[in-house]
Design a protein around this motif. Structure first.
Motif, PDB file in Angstrom:
ATOM      1  N   ARG A 189      49.279  40.147  46.969  1.00  0.00           N
ATOM      2  CA  ARG A 189      49.988  38.960  48.003  1.00  0.00           C
ATOM      3  C   ARG A 189      48.879  37.868  47.980  1.00  0.00           C
ATOM      4  NH1 ARG A 189      54.124  39.138  51.566  1.00  0.00           N
ATOM      5  NH2 ARG A 189      54.094  41.408  51.124  1.00  0.00           N
ATOM      6  N   VAL A 190      49.321  36.761  47.799  1.00  0.00           N
ATOM      7  CA  VAL A 190      48.369  35.610  47.884  1.00  0.00           C
ATOM      8  C   VAL A 190      49.168  34.619  48.700  1.00  0.00           C
ATOM      9  CG1 VAL A 190      47.238  33.450  46.914  1.00  0.00           C
ATOM     10  CG2 VAL A 190      47.478  35.819  45.541  1.00  0.00           C
ATOM     11  N   GLU A 191      48.407  34.296  49.913  1.00  0.00           N
ATOM     12  CA  GLU A 191      49.065  33.209  50.755  1.00  0.00           C
ATOM     13  C   GLU A 191      48.357  31.957  51.158  1.00  0.00           C
ATOM     14  OE1 GLU A 191      48.896  35.450  54.544  1.00  0.00           O
ATOM     15  OE2 GLU A 191      50.579  37.071  53.960  1.00  0.00           O
ATOM     16  N   CYS A 192      48.858  30.698  50.428  1.00  0.00           N
ATOM     17  CA  CYS A 192      48.424  29.619  50.699  1.00  0.00           C
ATOM     18  C   CYS A 192      49.317  28.583  51.376  1.00  0.00           C
ATOM     19  CB  CYS A 192      48.411  29.211  49.265  1.00  0.00           C
ATOM     20  SG  CYS A 192      47.358  30.088  48.121  1.00  0.00           S
TER      21      CYS A 192
ATOM     22  N   PHE B 100      39.274  42.788  45.616  1.00  0.00           N
ATOM     23  CA  PHE B 100      39.062  41.323  45.508  1.00  0.00           C
ATOM     24  C   PHE B 100      37.783  40.899  45.274  1.00  0.00           C
ATOM     25  CE2 PHE B 100      43.652  41.528  46.687  1.00  0.00           C
ATOM     26  CZ  PHE B 100      44.210  40.876  45.584  1.00  0.00           C
ATOM     27  N   GLU B 101      36.715  42.143  45.486  1.00  0.00           N
ATOM     28  CA  GLU B 101      35.384  41.625  45.331  1.00  0.00           C
ATOM     29  C   GLU B 101      34.877  41.611  43.804  1.00  0.00           C
ATOM     30  OE1 GLU B 101      33.281  44.689  47.473  1.00  0.00           O
ATOM     31  OE2 GLU B 101      34.241  44.124  49.441  1.00  0.00           O
ATOM     32  N   SER B 102      33.700  41.191  43.557  1.00  0.00           N
ATOM     33  CA  SER B 102      33.452  40.891  42.313  1.00  0.00           C
ATOM     34  C   SER B 102      32.547  42.380  41.762  1.00  0.00           C
ATOM     35  CB  SER B 102      31.918  40.083  42.249  1.00  0.00           C
ATOM     36  OG  SER B 102      31.599  39.930  41.110  1.00  0.00           O
ATOM     37  N   MET B 103      32.859  42.712  40.520  1.00  0.00           N
ATOM     38  CA  MET B 103      32.555  43.509  39.639  1.00  0.00           C
ATOM     39  C   MET B 103      33.194  44.976  40.238  1.00  0.00           C
ATOM     40  SD  MET B 103      30.544  42.245  37.489  1.00  0.00           S
ATOM     41  CE  MET B 103      29.463  43.351  36.769  1.00  0.00           C
TER      42      MET B 103
ATOM     43  N   LEU C  18      36.489  41.317  37.187  1.00  0.00           N
ATOM     44  CA  LEU C  18      36.295  40.135  37.582  1.00  0.00           C
ATOM     45  C   LEU C  18      37.636  39.235  37.680  1.00  0.00           C
ATOM     46  CD1 LEU C  18      32.991  38.906  35.263  1.00  0.00           C
ATOM     47  CD2 LEU C  18      33.297  39.260  37.767  1.00  0.00           C
ATOM     48  N   GLY C  19      38.519  39.660  37.259  1.00  0.00           N
ATOM     49  CA  GLY C  19      39.829  39.189  37.193  1.00  0.00           C
ATOM     50  C   GLY C  19      40.402  38.761  38.808  1.00  0.00           C
ATOM     51  N   LEU C  20      40.529  39.946  39.332  1.00  0.00           N
ATOM     52  CA  LEU C  20      40.930  39.729  40.987  1.00  0.00           C
ATOM     53  C   LEU C  20      39.861  39.031  41.953  1.00  0.00           C
ATOM     54  CD1 LEU C  20      42.737  42.914  41.457  1.00  0.00           C
ATOM     55  CD2 LEU C  20      43.634  40.920  40.726  1.00  0.00           C
ATOM     56  N   TYR C  21      38.556  39.085  41.498  1.00  0.00           N
ATOM     57  CA  TYR C  21      37.736  38.571  42.087  1.00  0.00           C
ATOM     58  C   TYR C  21      37.981  36.987  41.927  1.00  0.00           C
ATOM     59  CZ  TYR C  21      33.301  36.029  42.841  1.00  0.00           C
ATOM     60  OH  TYR C  21      32.005  35.290  43.220  1.00  0.00           O
ATOM     61  N   MET C  22      38.155  36.582  40.559  1.00  0.00           N
ATOM     62  CA  MET C  22      38.657  34.933  40.391  1.00  0.00           C
ATOM     63  C   MET C  22      39.882  34.572  41.048  1.00  0.00           C
ATOM     64  SD  MET C  22      37.367  34.449  36.558  1.00  0.00           S
ATOM     65  CE  MET C  22      38.066  36.041  35.958  1.00  0.00           C
ATOM     66  N   VAL C  23      40.782  35.692  41.399  1.00  0.00           N
ATOM     67  CA  VAL C  23      42.115  35.603  41.971  1.00  0.00           C
ATOM     68  C   VAL C  23      41.883  35.005  43.568  1.00  0.00           C
ATOM     69  CG1 VAL C  23      44.094  36.467  43.102  1.00  0.00           C
ATOM     70  CG2 VAL C  23      43.587  36.779  40.652  1.00  0.00           C
TER      71      VAL C  23
ATOM     72  N   SER D  56      44.338  33.155  51.183  1.00  0.00           N
ATOM     73  CA  SER D  56      43.938  34.474  50.996  1.00  0.00           C
ATOM     74  C   SER D  56      44.514  35.404  49.967  1.00  0.00           C
ATOM     75  CB  SER D  56      43.580  35.013  52.415  1.00  0.00           C
ATOM     76  OG  SER D  56      44.736  35.195  52.799  1.00  0.00           O
ATOM     77  N   ALA D  57      43.895  36.583  49.483  1.00  0.00           N
ATOM     78  CA  ALA D  57      44.603  37.394  48.742  1.00  0.00           C
ATOM     79  C   ALA D  57      44.389  38.858  49.238  1.00  0.00           C
ATOM     80  CB  ALA D  57      43.919  37.258  47.201  1.00  0.00           C
ATOM     81  N   ARG D  58      45.273  39.648  49.093  1.00  0.00           N
ATOM     82  CA  ARG D  58      45.190  40.981  49.554  1.00  0.00           C
ATOM     83  C   ARG D  58      46.060  41.921  48.821  1.00  0.00           C
ATOM     84  NH1 ARG D  58      48.969  42.067  53.819  1.00  0.00           N
ATOM     85  NH2 ARG D  58      50.169  40.109  54.386  1.00  0.00           N
ATOM     86  N   ALA D  59      45.661  43.179  48.845  1.00  0.00           N
ATOM     87  CA  ALA D  59      46.491  44.163  47.871  1.00  0.00           C
ATOM     88  C   ALA D  59      46.889  45.208  48.863  1.00  0.00           C
ATOM     89  CB  ALA D  59      45.849  44.575  46.845  1.00  0.00           C
TER      90      ALA D  59
END
Length: 511
Positions: free
Chosen positions: A505-508, A457-460, A475-480, A490-493
């Motif tokens: 997984r995205v936990e809000c 989820f980091e840029s580039m 950039l897609g997952l970075y924007m996620v 937060s987001a994690r894979a």
């Protein structure tokens, strides 16, 4: 193999350790008191020898001394001398040449007087510490056996020395060993002949009492100094620690998880080293903020600046297509067109990422039902991804989130596009939302490399299978991640537990 235990010392603990350099002070004070006591004993010894000399001088050339016997009253001038000496705070006794006791007067035991009331706060503190100091000190007492045994009369070294014409002195303990007695003897002359000896005795209780009181006051002063020093050092260390923690907290809060400078540190006006450090941090963060602002605008500027030459190249290629070219040249123009299309896609994604970052910073938060957003998005994926099936699972009850529904939809689009790109298409991409606000997007397909789940989820950062023609900047997952953090989550894979694919997984938090 175990790891060595690391003991962490805080600033206050280190200051306390430094303060231990004061620990020798009580011992030094005690040694000083003992040295003073030794000097006082030497002075007492000299004074007692002088007293014995004076008494012996007063009894010189008095033959009636030989008529004295213990218990028999003396007469004349000798009686007056003995009576006057008996009022002294000493014990005096006289022996003849045969070491027989001729007379004794005075008392070694002094009358016990009431202790004076404390004169100042130091006396009060010293008396309060007396239960503790009594464990270390052996206090003198007037309740001791002052008997004069025969061995101290006929066998005493100072008596024999005096009967030989030389003054003598000796330290000894009382018969019950509860007091220390100093004896000083001097010869009594009649003409050129020694006719007897006078012995003057005194205890060291006065000096020991003075020494003990001094030790008590040294202990009181030491305790007071230690207490004041500890308070001052603790206050100084606490203030220093507070300033360091405040600087640490400001530094941690100044930069967000994306590396952006959220706010600058207000440089301290203090003139010490911590103030200099705070101002240096403030200057460094200000420069970093300027550099970050430049980098954030760089993508948009590059995209804008490159649009014009890309348009020129595109129009030139379109014009060339309208001209009859050899087959060999047409191959090159087609390759140029493909490369230009990839470049245009890269610029489009850079612009999209820049706009999304700006939108995340400026969007207003509102309460919305995440189920409705998911249903609307998934219903349109059939036309966008015709070769991939999607399966949606949402709870029966509303899942209320606080954020921006448009951004949440864009986040789901990025996750769905990523899952469609990597899906093996043997089973549908499963999108699930639970009542706690946790969104999962699971697809079958290749697994993530071991080092990628923490960096995905980091840029580039991008992981694409071989043979994918479309260019990706990662950039897609970075924007996620940006959108998930905008919603307080937060987001994690991770790879599936059965190693058949990947789960995003995205936990809000729900509202």
């Amino acid at each position: 193999m175990g790891f060595p235990l690391k003991v962490r010392f805080g600033l206050r603990a280190k200051v306390a350790l430094v303060a231990l350099v004061l620990a020798p002070i009580p011992w030094l004070g005690y040694r000083y008191v003992k040295e003073t006591e030794a000097v006082l004993r030497e002075g007492q010894e000299q004074a007692l020898v002088g007293t014995a000399r004076a008494v012996a001088t007063a009894l010189h050339e008095r033959p009636e001394l030989l008529d004295l016997r213990p218990g028999v009253a003396a007469s004349g001038e000798v009686e007056r001398i003995l009576k006057s000496l008996g009022r002294a705070d000493l014990r005096i006794w006289i022996v003849d040449r045969q070491e027989r006791l001729l007379a004794i007067t005075g008392d070694l035991r002094k009358k016990t007087t009431a202790e004076r009331p404390p004169g100042d706060a130091l006396d009060v503190l010293a008396r309060a510490l007396r239960p503790l100091t009594e464990l270390l000190l052996e206090r003198p007492t007037e309740d001791f056996d002052d008997a004069l045994p025969e061995s101290q009369i006929s066998g005493a070294g100072e008596v024999r020395s005096a009967l030989q014409g030389m003054a003598g002195r000796r330290w000894r303990n009382s018969t019950d060993a509860r007091a220390v007695i100093l004896s000083a003897a001097h010869p009594i002359w009649s003409g050129d002949e020694v006719v007897g000896a006078v012995v003057v005795e005194e205890t060291t209780n006065a000096i020991r009492s003075l020494s003990d009181r001094t030790v008590e006051k040294v202990a009181a002063v030491t305790l007071l100094v230690f207490a004041l020093g500890a308070v001052v050092l603790l206050a100084f260390a606490s203030r220093l620690s507070l300033r360091l923690r405040r600087l640490r907290d400001e530094a941690e809060q100044a930069i967000d998880s994306q590396g952006r400078v959220k706010k600058l540190i207000a440089g301290s006006s203090s003139g010490d080293e911590l103030g200099d450090l705070s101002r240096s941090f403030s200057t460094a963060l200000e420069r970093l903020a300027q550099y970050n602002a430049y980098l954030e605008k760089l993508g948009g500027r590059l995209s804008h600046e490159l649009r014009t030459p890309v348009t020129v190249v595109r129009s030139s290629l379109e014009n060339l297509k309208m001209v009859a070219l050899p087959e060999e040249a047409r191959v090159y123009t087609e390759r140029a067109s493909e490369g230009l299309a990839r470049l245009d896609a890269i610029l489009t994604r850079m612009s999209e990422a820049t706009r999304l970052e700006s939108l995340v910073r400026e969007s207003q938060r509102e309460r919305f039902d995440a189920r409705e957003v998911l249903r609307g998005c998934v219903s349109g994926y059939a036309s966008v991804f015709p070769h991939v099936k999607f399966a949606l699972s949402v709870p029966d009850k509303p899942v209320s989130l606080r954020g921006a529904p448009d951004l949440y939809a864009q986040m789901l689009d990025k996750l769905a596009a990523n899952a469609a790109d990597f899906s093996s298409r043997e089973e549908p991409v499963r999108i699930r939302l639970d009542e706690k606000g946790t969104l999962t997007v699971s697809n079958s397909g290749p697994l993530l490399p071991a080092e990628m789940p923490g960096r995905l989820f980091e840029s580039m950062v991008s992981v694409r299978p071989d043979g994918v023609a479309e260019s990706h900047l990662g950039l897609g997952l970075y924007m996620v991640r940006l959108i998930a953090e905008f919603h307080g989550g937060s987001a994690r894979a991770a790879n599936r537990e059965d190693a058949s694919g990947v789960v995003m997984r995205v936990e809000c938090p729900t509202q």
